[in-house]
Motif scaffolding. Structure first.
Motif, PDB file in Angstrom:
ATOM      1  N   GLY A 252       1.383 -19.022  16.203  1.00  0.00           N
ATOM      2  CA  GLY A 252       0.747 -18.775  17.482  1.00  0.00           C
ATOM      3  C   GLY A 252       1.509 -19.352  18.659  1.00  0.00           C
ATOM      4  O   GLY A 252       1.318 -18.926  19.799  1.00  0.00           O
ATOM      5  N   PHE A 253       2.417 -20.284  18.371  1.00  0.00           N
ATOM      6  CA  PHE A 253       3.179 -20.938  19.437  1.00  0.00           C
ATOM      7  C   PHE A 253       4.109 -19.977  20.163  1.00  0.00           C
ATOM      8  O   PHE A 253       4.456 -20.180  21.325  1.00  0.00           O
ATOM      9  CB  PHE A 253       3.985 -22.105  18.863  1.00  0.00           C
ATOM     10  CG  PHE A 253       4.811 -21.745  17.660  1.00  0.00           C
ATOM     11  CD1 PHE A 253       6.090 -21.239  17.800  1.00  0.00           C
ATOM     12  CD2 PHE A 253       4.303 -21.904  16.377  1.00  0.00           C
ATOM     13  CE1 PHE A 253       6.852 -20.891  16.699  1.00  0.00           C
ATOM     14  CE2 PHE A 253       5.053 -21.567  15.256  1.00  0.00           C
ATOM     15  CZ  PHE A 253       6.329 -21.055  15.419  1.00  0.00           C
ATOM     16  N   GLU A 254       4.512 -18.896  19.475  1.00  0.00           N
ATOM     17  CA  GLU A 254       5.461 -17.956  20.086  1.00  0.00           C
ATOM     18  C   GLU A 254       4.855 -17.193  21.263  1.00  0.00           C
ATOM     19  O   GLU A 254       5.575 -16.529  22.011  1.00  0.00           O
ATOM     20  CB  GLU A 254       5.990 -16.967  19.042  1.00  0.00           C
ATOM     21  CG  GLU A 254       5.026 -15.916  18.564  1.00  0.00           C
ATOM     22  CD  GLU A 254       3.974 -16.464  17.625  1.00  0.00           C
ATOM     23  OE1 GLU A 254       2.890 -15.865  17.526  1.00  0.00           O
ATOM     24  OE2 GLU A 254       4.241 -17.515  16.989  1.00  0.00           O
ATOM     25  N   THR A 255       3.532 -17.311  21.452  1.00  0.00           N
ATOM     26  CA  THR A 255       2.885 -16.647  22.582  1.00  0.00           C
ATOM     27  C   THR A 255       3.530 -17.047  23.903  1.00  0.00           C
ATOM     28  O   THR A 255       3.622 -16.231  24.833  1.00  0.00           O
ATOM     29  CB  THR A 255       1.384 -17.003  22.610  1.00  0.00           C
ATOM     30  OG1 THR A 255       0.815 -16.753  21.328  1.00  0.00           O
ATOM     31  CG2 THR A 255       0.647 -16.176  23.639  1.00  0.00           C
ATOM     32  N   SER A 256       3.981 -18.299  23.993  1.00  0.00           N
ATOM     33  CA  SER A 256       4.608 -18.786  25.235  1.00  0.00           C
ATOM     34  C   SER A 256       5.830 -17.955  25.613  1.00  0.00           C
ATOM     35  O   SER A 256       6.172 -17.863  26.796  1.00  0.00           O
ATOM     36  CB  SER A 256       5.024 -20.252  25.069  1.00  0.00           C
ATOM     37  OG  SER A 256       3.914 -21.073  24.827  1.00  0.00           O
ATOM     38  N   ARG A 257       6.467 -17.362  24.628  1.00  0.00           N
ATOM     39  CA  ARG A 257       7.677 -16.571  24.865  1.00  0.00           C
ATOM     40  C   ARG A 257       7.399 -15.388  25.784  1.00  0.00           C
ATOM     41  O   ARG A 257       8.300 -14.905  26.483  1.00  0.00           O
ATOM     42  CB  ARG A 257       8.206 -16.101  23.502  1.00  0.00           C
ATOM     43  CG  ARG A 257       9.364 -15.124  23.538  1.00  0.00           C
ATOM     44  CD  ARG A 257      10.650 -15.822  23.919  1.00  0.00           C
ATOM     45  NE  ARG A 257      11.761 -14.909  23.825  1.00  0.00           N
ATOM     46  CZ  ARG A 257      12.064 -13.975  24.729  1.00  0.00           C
ATOM     47  NH1 ARG A 257      11.309 -13.831  25.794  1.00  0.00           N
ATOM     48  NH2 ARG A 257      13.117 -13.204  24.565  1.00  0.00           N
ATOM     49  N   PHE A 258       6.128 -14.935  25.814  1.00  0.00           N
ATOM     50  CA  PHE A 258       5.800 -13.699  26.520  1.00  0.00           C
ATOM     51  C   PHE A 258       4.987 -13.922  27.795  1.00  0.00           C
ATOM     52  O   PHE A 258       4.392 -12.988  28.312  1.00  0.00           O
ATOM     53  CB  PHE A 258       5.032 -12.771  25.571  1.00  0.00           C
ATOM     54  CG  PHE A 258       5.844 -12.366  24.376  1.00  0.00           C
ATOM     55  CD1 PHE A 258       6.726 -11.300  24.436  1.00  0.00           C
ATOM     56  CD2 PHE A 258       5.762 -13.081  23.189  1.00  0.00           C
ATOM     57  CE1 PHE A 258       7.495 -10.939  23.347  1.00  0.00           C
ATOM     58  CE2 PHE A 258       6.524 -12.730  22.089  1.00  0.00           C
ATOM     59  CZ  PHE A 258       7.402 -11.659  22.164  1.00  0.00           C
TER      60      PHE A 258
END
Length: 436
Positions: A252-258
């Motif tokens: 879920g941490f990859e949400t910051s990428r977008f």
């Protein structure tokens, strides 16, 4: 042993205090807090409720260590995503802004669409970044089914309805509803509900952790605190593959990428790091404190997805009902968020061929198909493997970006780390298995 009244007071106070803070207007209006809570809510959403029964039933007294390994891996992969935010995005993005569409969509739909739309296809890193978005859209379709299968499990558990076709039918109805709303009105309205659900979910987590701390303290003082001997089920290789299949728990941490259209590069990197650190502390404290609750259970340890509901009754009598309600809300919130993100990616990938409203229908149709082809244990493993594939591609993208950027500190160490992480995530993609 702790009196129900005292445990109830502790849990309710923690939930109230945390709820007041989470809905405190100056805090909710802070861009930094919003950038932190988006990945934090995603990390804590579903995995928090299912990790204890799955870990203790399969890995026994090594559960805290196993979760620490998963969280360490997630933080390392997070460093890859942060690297790509800092060094990759300036290389990927077109100079011209994306086309302006009617802004009636969910913020994560807009965020994912805009991020994917900006990528220019000129070199290998650009192409691989685009391919990683295709992989992520597939992972989102699986995770939507995952969240809603969990929702069905928690919703039907109080009714003692455990028939698979009933749960799958409920998931199908919900996905059909999301598709209809997305097709006709967009998911902007649902986003408002999500903000409330996220706050309530985090407040319930605070109540559960506080109640567990109180339970452990009272048990230690009256001499009833003890650990139950729980061994590892299966051989070591089997356990490793089970752990691989649980990566979705800390995803879920990859949400910051977008979130680049809403938050600056530095803010996303900083808040993503904070989200991962906060979730790491909560997970490890929670799983460690649950050991005493497991020690006080009689008979065979419950290993079902919803076992946390029964286990929480030992901490405070009101928690099972609160956790059930919270679980239903948080799974629906997570499912609609991933549905919105996936439809945004599809809209960007297929350009004008797939307007947003049709993308919602496609995502729901794919998720319905996945739901009827899997059970809740299989879907956890499949979701973990799908996100692991996305992480593999992001690691390779980072390696390609590193060749083009000259001012990367600790270049050699990062090259070795990212290559190693790519290999680990590839192994998870290939060999992760269900925990059930």
């Amino acid at each position: 042993m702790a009196l129900p009244v005292s445990s109830l007071i502790v849990a309710a106070t923690a939930a109230l205090v945390c709820g007041v803070l989470l809905f405190y207007k100056p805090l909710t209006a802070s861009p930094a807090w919003r950038a932190t809570v988006t990945p934090l809510a995603s990390i804590m959403g579903s995995g928090f409720l299912v990790c204890v029964p799955l870990l203790y039933a399969n890995i026994g007294n090594y559960s805290v260590l196993a979760m620490a390994v998963l969280l360490g891996l997630a933080y390392a992969v997070g460093s890859v995503i942060r690297f790509n935010i800092r060094y990759g995005e300036p290389l990927f993005q077109k100079q011209n802004p994306p086309d302006v569409f009617e802004r009636i969509e969910h913020r994560l739909h807009i965020a994912h669409r805009d991020a994917a739309h900006r990528i220019k296809i000129g070199e290998a890193a650009d192409l691989l970044e685009k391919i990683s978005h295709v992989a992520l859209s597939g992972a989102y379709c699986i995770s939507v089914s995952y969240y809603l299968q969990l929702l069905a499990s928690f919703a039907l558990q109080p009714l003692n309805l455990h028939t698979a076709w009933i749960a799958k039918s409920l998931v199908t109805l919900i996905l059909a509803g999301i598709a209809i709303i997305g097709f006709t009105r967009g998911l902007k309205g649902i986003e408002r509900v999500e903000r409330i659900v996220v706050g309530v979910n985090l407040a319930m987590i605070a109540a559960l952790v506080a109640g567990l701390a109180h339970f452990n303290a009272v048990s230690a003082m009256d001499g009833s605190w003890h650990l139950r001997h729980l061994g590892v089920s299966g051989d070591k290789l089997h356990v490793v593959r089970l752990l691989m299949g649980m990566l979705i728990v800390v995803q879920g941490f990859e949400t910051s990428r977008f979130l680049g259209s809403e938050h600056s590069q530095g803010e996303r990197i900083r808040t993503m790091r904070w989200a991962q650190l906060i979730s790491t502390v909560i997970y490890l404290v929670f799983i460690g404190l649950m050991a005493a609750v497991i020690g006080n259970t009689q008979g065979d340890l419950q290993s079902g997805i919803t076992a946390i509901v029964a286990l929480s009754a030992v901490v405070a009598p009101i928690l099972p009902a609160l956790l059930t309600i919270t679980a239903i809300g948080s799974q629906f919130s997570a499912a609609t968020a991933d549905d919105a993100g996936c439809s945004g990616l599809l809209e960007a990938i297929f350009k004008r061929w797939m307007p947003a409203r049709y993308a919602y229908v496609v995502v729901s149709a794919l998720s319905i198909s996945i739901t009827w082809m899997t059970d809740v244990y299989q879907i956890i493993s499949y979701a973990s493997r799908a996100f692991a594939l996305f992480y593999v591609l992001q690691c390779v993208v980072a390696l390609l970006v590193m060749r083009k950027v000259s001012d990367v500190p600790a270049r050699r160490a990062k090259t070795g780390l990212y290559a190693g992480l790519a290999l680990i995530c590839l192994l998870i993609t290939l060999f992760g298995i269900p925990a059930g």
